[in-house]
Design a protein around this motif. Structure first.
Motif, PDB file in Angstrom:
ATOM      1  N   ALA B  39       0.843  -1.204   0.000  1.00 44.38           N
ATOM      2  CA  ALA B  39       0.000   0.000   0.000  1.00 44.38           C
ATOM      3  C   ALA B  39       0.876   1.251   0.000  1.00 44.38           C
ATOM      4  CB  ALA B  39      -0.927  -0.008   1.216  1.00 44.38           C
ATOM      5  N   SER B  40       1.944   1.244   0.828  1.00 45.86           N
ATOM      6  CA  SER B  40       2.798   2.439   0.903  1.00 45.86           C
ATOM      7  C   SER B  40       3.535   2.660  -0.412  1.00 45.86           C
ATOM      8  CB  SER B  40       3.777   2.316   2.071  1.00 45.86           C
ATOM      9  OG  SER B  40       5.031   1.875   1.649  1.00 45.86           O
ATOM     10  N   LEU B  41       3.924   1.549  -1.081  1.00 45.75           N
ATOM     11  CA  LEU B  41       4.569   1.691  -2.397  1.00 45.75           C
ATOM     12  C   LEU B  41       3.585   2.237  -3.418  1.00 45.75           C
ATOM     13  CD1 LEU B  41       6.607  -1.624  -2.569  1.00 45.75           C
ATOM     14  CD2 LEU B  41       7.548   0.678  -2.473  1.00 45.75           C
ATOM     15  N   PHE B  42       2.331   1.743  -3.353  1.00 49.53           N
ATOM     16  CA  PHE B  42       1.301   2.203  -4.286  1.00 49.53           C
ATOM     17  C   PHE B  42       1.091   3.711  -4.143  1.00 49.53           C
ATOM     18  CE2 PHE B  42      -3.142   3.097  -5.350  1.00 49.53           C
ATOM     19  CZ  PHE B  42      -3.176   2.609  -6.651  1.00 49.53           C
ATOM     20  N   VAL B  43       0.982   4.173  -2.880  1.00 49.35           N
ATOM     21  CA  VAL B  43       0.775   5.611  -2.625  1.00 49.35           C
ATOM     22  C   VAL B  43       1.976   6.408  -3.137  1.00 49.35           C
ATOM     23  CG1 VAL B  43       0.602   7.337  -0.794  1.00 49.35           C
ATOM     24  CG2 VAL B  43      -0.773   5.251  -0.694  1.00 49.35           C
ATOM     25  N   LEU B  44       3.180   5.892  -2.852  1.00 48.07           N
ATOM     26  CA  LEU B  44       4.404   6.577  -3.277  1.00 48.07           C
ATOM     27  C   LEU B  44       4.459   6.723  -4.794  1.00 48.07           C
ATOM     28  CD1 LEU B  44       7.185   7.596  -2.382  1.00 48.07           C
ATOM     29  CD2 LEU B  44       8.015   5.265  -2.550  1.00 48.07           C
ATOM     30  N   ILE B  45       4.122   5.623  -5.521  1.00 46.24           N
ATOM     31  CA  ILE B  45       4.198   5.632  -6.978  1.00 46.24           C
ATOM     32  C   ILE B  45       3.124   6.546  -7.558  1.00 46.24           C
ATOM     33  CG2 ILE B  45       3.810   4.184  -9.015  1.00 46.24           C
ATOM     34  CD1 ILE B  45       5.326   1.947  -7.491  1.00 46.24           C
ATOM     35  N   MET B  46       1.895   6.446  -7.016  1.00 50.16           N
ATOM     36  CA  MET B  46       0.815   7.301  -7.497  1.00 50.16           C
ATOM     37  C   MET B  46       1.162   8.771  -7.261  1.00 50.16           C
ATOM     38  SD  MET B  46      -1.564   5.730  -9.031  1.00 50.16           S
ATOM     39  CE  MET B  46      -0.415   4.526  -9.678  1.00 50.16           C
ATOM     40  N   GLY B  47       1.771   9.062  -6.101  1.00 50.88           N
ATOM     41  CA  GLY B  47       2.104  10.443  -5.740  1.00 50.88           C
ATOM     42  C   GLY B  47       3.127  11.083  -6.656  1.00 50.88           C
ATOM     43  N   SER B  48       3.780  10.259  -7.504  1.00 53.45           N
ATOM     44  CA  SER B  48       4.769  10.824  -8.418  1.00 53.45           C
ATOM     45  C   SER B  48       4.133  11.311  -9.713  1.00 53.45           C
ATOM     46  CB  SER B  48       5.836   9.778  -8.737  1.00 53.45           C
ATOM     47  OG  SER B  48       5.342   8.837  -9.658  1.00 53.45           O
ATOM     48  N   ILE B  49       2.849  10.963  -9.937  1.00 49.76           N
ATOM     49  CA  ILE B  49       2.166  11.411 -11.158  1.00 49.76           C
ATOM     50  C   ILE B  49       1.709  12.850 -10.951  1.00 49.76           C
ATOM     51  CG2 ILE B  49       0.247  10.967 -12.730  1.00 49.76           C
ATOM     52  CD1 ILE B  49       0.405   8.004 -11.759  1.00 49.76           C
ATOM     53  N   GLY B  61       0.078  13.540   1.844  1.00 44.29           N
ATOM     54  CA  GLY B  61       0.945  13.850   2.984  1.00 44.29           C
ATOM     55  C   GLY B  61       0.504  13.088   4.226  1.00 44.29           C
ATOM     56  N   LYS B  62      -0.826  13.111   4.484  1.00 43.70           N
ATOM     57  CA  LYS B  62      -1.355  12.422   5.662  1.00 43.70           C
ATOM     58  C   LYS B  62      -1.110  10.918   5.581  1.00 43.70           C
ATOM     59  CE  LYS B  62      -5.604  13.934   6.053  1.00 43.70           C
ATOM     60  NZ  LYS B  62      -6.945  14.153   6.587  1.00 43.70           N
ATOM     61  N   ILE B  63      -1.380  10.326   4.397  1.00 39.07           N
ATOM     62  CA  ILE B  63      -1.184   8.882   4.237  1.00 39.07           C
ATOM     63  C   ILE B  63       0.284   8.535   4.463  1.00 39.07           C
ATOM     64  CG2 ILE B  63      -1.276   6.977   2.579  1.00 39.07           C
ATOM     65  CD1 ILE B  63      -3.641   8.455   1.247  1.00 39.07           C
ATOM     66  N   GLU B  64       1.156   9.343   3.890  1.00 35.05           N
ATOM     67  CA  GLU B  64       2.589   9.098   4.002  1.00 35.05           C
ATOM     68  C   GLU B  64       3.015   9.150   5.472  1.00 35.05           C
ATOM     69  OE1 GLU B  64       5.721   7.712   3.179  1.00 35.05           O
ATOM     70  OE2 GLU B  64       4.490   8.043   1.411  1.00 35.05           O
ATOM     71  N   LEU B  65       2.469  10.136   6.202  1.00 37.09           N
ATOM     72  CA  LEU B  65       2.777  10.272   7.625  1.00 37.09           C
ATOM     73  C   LEU B  65       2.362   9.009   8.375  1.00 37.09           C
ATOM     74  CD1 LEU B  65       3.719  12.172   9.921  1.00 37.09           C
ATOM     75  CD2 LEU B  65       1.345  12.913  10.133  1.00 37.09           C
ATOM     76  N   THR B  66       1.146   8.507   8.072  1.00 37.33           N
ATOM     77  CA  THR B  66       0.645   7.286   8.724  1.00 37.33           C
ATOM     78  C   THR B  66       1.589   6.121   8.496  1.00 37.33           C
ATOM     79  OG1 THR B  66      -1.518   8.122   8.071  1.00 37.33           O
ATOM     80  CG2 THR B  66      -1.440   5.907   9.035  1.00 37.33           C
ATOM     81  N   PHE B  67       1.975   5.927   7.232  1.00 35.59           N
ATOM     82  CA  PHE B  67       2.859   4.793   6.903  1.00 35.59           C
ATOM     83  C   PHE B  67       4.190   4.936   7.638  1.00 35.59           C
ATOM     84  CE2 PHE B  67       0.342   4.107   2.865  1.00 35.59           C
ATOM     85  CZ  PHE B  67      -0.145   2.886   3.274  1.00 35.59           C
TER      86      PHE B  67
END
Lengths: 296, 296, 296, 296
Positions: B39-49, B61-67
């Motif tokens: 899930a954290s990789l998915f968010v990271l990859i999506m966040g680069s678009i 930002g919030k999701i990243e903080l949680t992870f």
């Protein structure tokens, strides 16, 4: 044990340091040599980058001069202390050592003639210094021998590739023609090699439906016959690995002479008994075979 | 059976859950961890678009903080309950676990400095979290060991490739020159690597007839020597498969320590006897060897 | 010998013709089917070429209708005469047979809704008819079984490729950035796959020196790990070939059920004993095992 | 020893010179032939380069005429002195010899019709003369036999590739559509072949995210199934190498007839006992088997 220089002369001491690697001094010399070669390659490669070449022209020239002097001294010392100077000069490493310094002197001679293209060529030819590193690569013997033993099959393979590439190149030259980039048969053969090796730059590529169909056939053929050298090398490699194990068992080493490619040397041989060239990795074999060796 | 924590303390219970996979809780923890990492990789990859990063900046930002908080807790718990915290911290997986969280905190520290390039770099460095997945890949041991056993031959192979690539790169730099895209020797070496590995982008490609002839030679050489690593790996692989069968027969498992690469561990070993690092896939081996194991 | 339909009914006769290939009628049916499938694929592929689609819209429609009617009749007959219609419908070939005709009927239903994109998608989905040809490919069993037996190792290999590709993709995204075409991490991962598989389109390629250095590393890695699946398949293939020879000697055939992938079937089995699916190449095995077979 | 022409006639003497290579005259003829073929190919290839073709049109014409006359004489002599002229004319090399000269005469006949495209086609078709070189490639027998023995598996492999390529081509035609270069299914299949063989020209490449995802899948599939032919050939090659060693031991040679592909010939056979075609490398086998051969 055969000793090429039984006397404890300076020449023999230099020989032990420069040619052999079984003494601390010999090993230190090798390490210094490797570092010097890598540094000289680094300077050479950096010097090819446009703005660096312009900004540091003077410094690069001085560094290059230093390296050339060092390699010249090394070459002359090797000639001086080798038991068979002429055999060394004619050997693979002898020629490489010469090629590493020659371009500098040729460039000096013809520099006033302003043949700039030739000077650039000569400067870059120093890159062949990298071949001085070959003898320090352990295990290269196994791979080289596998390739050498399958040289006939590899030649056959390349003959087949040459025939295929000529036919498909000519076919696409006819079908696509100069208007689609296939300007001549040599160009089309270049395209066929780019395609059959699956490199595929895309600088020339078929456009017509028939051209694409035949190109597809070329690709699939290339894809299949790629398996042939792999099959050859894999079979040869397994054979080689088995023999290598047997060698270790028999306390024998099939060392290949880098000059005449013969490999029936005794484990304590320093030099090829056929052509007198220095054999690689001598000290390792000696240590393995005789446990109570007394020299050094 | 050696037990690092004989007492039934919280610390030992946590150890069983977090480090081992032979209990339902341990397995559940692993599955939760895999899902979290993915899930954290998915968010990271999506966040680069581009447009997603802009539209959902706050949410990301919030999701990243949680992870990051979750992975920080995991790291601290691992340090707390590991029988040898320092050995864990220095092990491969210990460093990966640290790298997974560190960039966030560094970015916090230097965020006000507005080094945007560095922040971007740090944000993307979290991608190394993917390495946390390595230990969950079954059978990777066999492939890793094949590669590890042939590391010398692979090194020799790469040395030969490096020499070939330097020579052919320098040759094309001289022949084609900067006017055809071969602007410097490093660029030409890059071209030679692109060619010899049969990638062939086509961003740089020879134009002159002699350049094309030498490029063709490079391709055919690359095509042939590609067979060398295949031969090495295939031979090693067959060997490995045979040994694997023998292992199963002997009820022994040659587990390689991920830290010090030694593989002479007893089947009931939890930790490497050389460096104390956790060994992978412990529970599977235990189940195979001892049928009447009594814990849990 | 087990006979699913002992009675000499029409249904059983149809079954022999449609499902089996050990009678002249069955063989003729198969040949007619192959020709029909190839013709329908030819029409489908030709119909995708712009000007042909426009000029012959009406004719193509009629031909397509004919093929769909033929395949519908075939599907219904198979359902009617199969000893276990539901097992057939759920089997691989049952689903393929359905997929070959379904798009036509769905397109009819939603044609008036003018969802042109969906209609195009459905029309092209008929290409899956090509899978109806799979069962006519002799020997595919050996290759499929080699691949199936090494599925775990192949999965491990792809996991490693996935991890490498993500890391290198992210690295080049940071280094090259959107200004050089690496617009997002998914795009960079796509670039890394294009590079590591040595395809190398050149639509995205690194420009900065550091980017090119890391790209070179990616290529060399791809070049080396390409040897891993080859090693796996070659080892498995040799194993498979040895077993195949043993099989012929033992008059046994390890036929893999196309539905449940089990392969412990008796030589005279018509159907998988685990799931009831039709087994491939029945008649060949029967002929080999029983010389005096009396049916037909 | 069977002798097709026992009489010491001119015809038999010519036969020995032209068809066999176990006499000094026969060997000299072969070398002359190889040189002539290579020279004629060189002229043909040079003549395709625009400015050379224009500047030396007259000279090239005369050289071409000379070569054609030479090859015509060779063909007529072969027909005249062959023990079975019709078998020769129908054999692989007979057809190649005819194809090497035919285009010239056809071009003469239709030259006044000014079908320039056809004339260019005919001129380039002379490139097939290169096939006359095939029989001089030693060891090609082993590779050809490996390929021939695995022809069924290679056919299966290509069938699978054809199915994959059709499905992925059609999928990308639907997803990317004509606006991104995937103008029709044939074009998309061409793209899929370029991709699955890892050639990757980059003339057509996916742009949409979904298209790129499916293209990545295609590449990884191509990357994996590339291992299949390698596995097939490697297994077959090892088998072939083992048999070859056994052959040498048994003083038997499994020579494959170039016409009917059967290989159960006695070591002293000049001609295939099934179709009468000339067998390759006769003299080598004879020398090995009979030490005191008395003819010539």
């Amino acid at each position: 044990m055969t000793m090429p220089h039984p006397e404890e002369s300076l020449r023999y001491k230099l020989y032990v340091i420069i040619f052999r690697t079984d003494t601390p001094a010999g090993r230190a010399f090798d390490i210094a040599l490797i570092v010097t070669i890598l540094a000289s390659l680094f300077v050479l490669i950096m010097g090819s980058i446009g703005h660096i070449a312009e900004d540091y022209a003077f410094e690069l020239g001085k560094i290059e001069l230093t390296f050339t002097v060092l390699f010249t001294i090394e070459y002359l010392l090797r000639l001086y202390c080798s038991p068979k100077p002429w055999a060394y000069a004619k050997s693979f490493y002898g020629i490489v050592d010469l090629v590493a310094i020659l371009p500098f002197y040729i460039a000096l001679l013809i520099a006033d003639a302003h043949f700039l293209g030739v000077v650039r060529l000569l400067r870059v030819m120093r890159i062949f210094r990298i071949l001085k590193l070959v003898k320090f690569i352990q295990d290269s013997n196994v791979i080289m021998r596998s390739l050498w033993n399958s040289r006939r099959k590899i030649f056959v393979f390349f003959s087949m590739v040459a025939i295929l590439v000529t036919i498909f190149g000519a076919l696409l030259y006819v079908i696509e023609g100069p208007e689609n980039g296939f300007t001549s048969i040599p160009t089309s053969i270049y395209w066929a090699i780019v395609t059959i090796t699956t490199v595929g730059y895309g600088d020339i590529s078929p456009v017509t439906p028939i051209g694409r169909a035949i190109a597809s056939l070329t690709m699939l053929l290339g894809y299949s016959i790629l398996a042939v050298p792999t099959g050859i090398i894999t079979a040869e490699m397994s054979q080689e690995l088995k023999e290598q194990k047997k060698e270790y068992r028999d306390h024998r080493n099939l060392v290949m002479c880098p000059n005449c490619m013969k490999n029936d040397h005794e484990p304590d041989a320093f030099h090829c008994k056929h052509c007198g060239s220095e054999l690689p990795n001598h000290e390792e074999r000696v240590v393995k075979v005789t446990d109570n060796n007394d020299y050094n």
